[in-house]
Write a protein that holds these residues in place. Structure first.
Motif, mmCIF file in Angstrom:
data_model
loop_
_atom_site.group_PDB
_atom_site.id
_atom_site.type_symbol
_atom_site.label_atom_id
_atom_site.label_comp_id
_atom_site.label_asym_id
_atom_site.label_seq_id
_atom_site.Cartn_x
_atom_site.Cartn_y
_atom_site.Cartn_z
ATOM 1 N N LYS A 20 1.090 -1.574 -0.185
ATOM 2 C CA LYS A 20 -0.087 -0.007 -0.199
ATOM 3 C C LYS A 20 0.715 1.442 -0.069
ATOM 4 O O LYS A 20 1.097 1.964 -0.469
ATOM 5 C CB LYS A 20 -0.548 0.195 0.992
ATOM 6 C CG LYS A 20 -1.875 1.141 1.311
ATOM 7 C CD LYS A 20 -3.101 1.649 -0.059
ATOM 8 C CE LYS A 20 -3.461 2.617 0.687
ATOM 9 N NZ LYS A 20 -3.629 3.336 -0.654
ATOM 10 N N MET A 21 2.485 1.175 1.189
ATOM 11 C CA MET A 21 2.691 2.661 1.075
ATOM 12 C C MET A 21 3.439 2.443 -0.250
ATOM 13 O O MET A 21 3.666 3.477 -1.303
ATOM 14 C CB MET A 21 4.232 2.095 1.859
ATOM 15 C CG MET A 21 2.763 2.370 3.060
ATOM 16 S SD MET A 21 5.243 1.749 4.720
ATOM 17 C CE MET A 21 4.562 3.600 5.282
ATOM 18 N N LEU A 22 4.017 1.204 -0.936
ATOM 19 C CA LEU A 22 4.959 1.714 -2.425
ATOM 20 C C LEU A 22 3.444 2.294 -3.352
ATOM 21 O O LEU A 22 4.123 3.558 -4.129
ATOM 22 C CB LEU A 22 4.883 0.621 -3.349
ATOM 23 C CG LEU A 22 6.324 -0.130 -1.809
ATOM 24 C CD1 LEU A 22 7.060 -1.171 -2.500
ATOM 25 C CD2 LEU A 22 7.906 1.144 -1.871
ATOM 26 N N SER A 23 2.372 1.295 -3.344
ATOM 27 C CA SER A 23 1.026 2.379 -4.619
ATOM 28 C C SER A 23 0.788 3.829 -4.309
ATOM 29 O O SER A 23 0.778 4.263 -5.305
ATOM 30 C CB SER A 23 0.100 1.224 -4.406
ATOM 31 O OG SER A 23 -1.078 2.011 -4.613
ATOM 32 N N THR A 24 1.158 3.931 -2.762
ATOM 33 C CA THR A 24 0.697 5.047 -3.162
ATOM 34 C C THR A 24 1.787 6.708 -3.210
ATOM 35 O O THR A 24 1.377 7.285 -4.042
ATOM 36 C CB THR A 24 0.225 5.475 -1.592
ATOM 37 O OG1 THR A 24 -0.722 5.129 -1.008
ATOM 38 C CG2 THR A 24 0.271 7.030 -0.463
ATOM 39 N N SER A 25 2.786 5.526 -2.816
ATOM 40 C CA SER A 25 4.257 6.548 -4.115
ATOM 41 C C SER A 25 4.326 6.708 -5.255
ATOM 42 O O SER A 25 4.475 7.701 -5.582
ATOM 43 C CB SER A 25 5.633 5.781 -3.589
ATOM 44 O OG SER A 25 5.480 5.781 -2.021
ATOM 45 N N LEU A 26 3.653 5.767 -5.874
ATOM 46 C CA LEU A 26 3.412 5.190 -7.184
ATOM 47 C C LEU A 26 2.724 6.461 -7.905
ATOM 48 O O LEU A 26 2.576 7.460 -9.002
ATOM 49 C CB LEU A 26 3.144 4.211 -7.857
ATOM 50 C CG LEU A 26 4.767 3.300 -7.610
ATOM 51 C CD1 LEU A 26 4.497 1.691 -8.381
ATOM 52 C CD2 LEU A 26 5.804 3.747 -8.292
ATOM 53 N N GLU A 27 1.599 6.973 -7.148
ATOM 54 C CA GLU A 27 0.347 7.444 -6.899
ATOM 55 C C GLU A 27 0.390 8.744 -7.289
ATOM 56 O O GLU A 27 -0.031 9.712 -8.153
ATOM 57 C CB GLU A 27 -0.459 7.289 -6.353
ATOM 58 C CG GLU A 27 -1.304 5.678 -6.696
ATOM 59 C CD GLU A 27 -2.445 5.728 -5.059
ATOM 60 O OE1 GLU A 27 -2.782 5.812 -4.652
ATOM 61 O OE2 GLU A 27 -3.159 4.329 -5.583
ATOM 62 N N ARG A 28 1.296 9.253 -6.129
ATOM 63 C CA ARG A 28 2.162 10.318 -6.162
ATOM 64 C C ARG A 28 3.186 11.380 -7.069
ATOM 65 O O ARG A 28 3.951 12.495 -7.321
ATOM 66 C CB ARG A 28 2.849 11.116 -4.860
ATOM 67 C CG ARG A 28 1.717 11.065 -3.771
ATOM 68 C CD ARG A 28 2.028 10.846 -2.422
ATOM 69 N NE ARG A 28 1.436 10.741 -1.587
ATOM 70 C CZ ARG A 28 1.069 10.812 0.238
ATOM 71 N NH1 ARG A 28 2.802 10.688 0.153
ATOM 72 N NH2 ARG A 28 0.739 11.044 0.829
ATOM 73 N N GLY A 29 3.061 9.723 -8.462
ATOM 74 C CA GLY A 29 4.139 10.166 -9.122
ATOM 75 C C GLY A 29 5.993 9.782 -8.845
ATOM 76 O O GLY A 29 7.063 10.540 -9.803
ATOM 77 N N TRP A 30 6.349 9.363 -7.609
ATOM 78 C CA TRP A 30 7.888 9.128 -6.983
ATOM 79 C C TRP A 30 8.427 8.095 -7.582
ATOM 80 O O TRP A 30 7.292 7.113 -7.731
ATOM 81 C CB TRP A 30 7.675 9.166 -6.375
ATOM 82 C CG TRP A 30 7.319 10.494 -5.011
ATOM 83 C CD1 TRP A 30 7.127 11.404 -6.154
ATOM 84 C CD2 TRP A 30 6.654 10.089 -3.669
ATOM 85 N NE1 TRP A 30 6.557 13.064 -4.123
ATOM 86 C CE2 TRP A 30 6.386 12.212 -3.591
ATOM 87 C CE3 TRP A 30 6.591 9.868 -2.217
ATOM 88 C CZ2 TRP A 30 5.829 12.500 -2.334
ATOM 89 C CZ3 TRP A 30 5.515 10.116 -1.366
ATOM 90 C CH2 TRP A 30 5.903 11.788 -1.415
#
Length: 150
Positions: A20-30
């Protein structure tokens, strides 16, 4: 200075919260680099990212896969950043190296492991003394992350 986020794992294991944390990071464009404590653990975490959800996966790679510049998430056991990640995650006792220039550094540690707690405390002191903005996150009864200290 790079903000450093400490996540104290007590209620759920790393394998449950990391996707979930990695997914959120990708959603933020990171772009993300995930540093594990060993090569074997890096490969195990890579396998988890393929299977954590029956309907999706997180795009990632390891040295076994190669082509780090094409990987949105690079999983490693060393202090490297070959995919030009702007967010670095450190797990399983991986020691953060240079974090300057990152959008964020994230240290996840097992609250049931005395050595992990001691490493987190030492890291907190080190990064605070160096002038980094730091925060400490802990899960509440419902599993939501709460900022407990800055």
């Amino acid at each position: 200075m790079t903000p450093v986020f400490f996540y104290h794992l007590e209620r759920h294991p790393l394998e449950a919260v990391l996707p979930k944390m990695l997914s959120t990071s990708l959603e933020r464009g990171w772009r993300v680099s995930l540093q594990a404590g060993s090569e074997e653990r890096a490969e195990a975490l890579a396998a988890i990212l393929w299977t954590f959800d029956d309907d999706s996966f997180l795009p990632h790679g390891t040295k076994a896969d190669g082509f780090p510049d094409l990987q949105p998430i690079w999983i490693t056991d060393s202090d490297e950043n070959p995919n030009a990640a702007n967010v670095r995650f450190y797990v399983d006792g991986a020691e953060p190296g240079g974090i300057d220039g990152l959008t964020r550094a994230v240290i996840l540690f097992d609250g049931n492991d005395a050595e992990a707690l001691e490493r987190a405390r030492a890291g907190w002191k080190r990064f605070r003394a160096a002038g980094h903005e730091i925060s400490y996150w802990q899960q509440d009864e419902q599993g939501r992350w709460q900022n407990r200290a800055t």
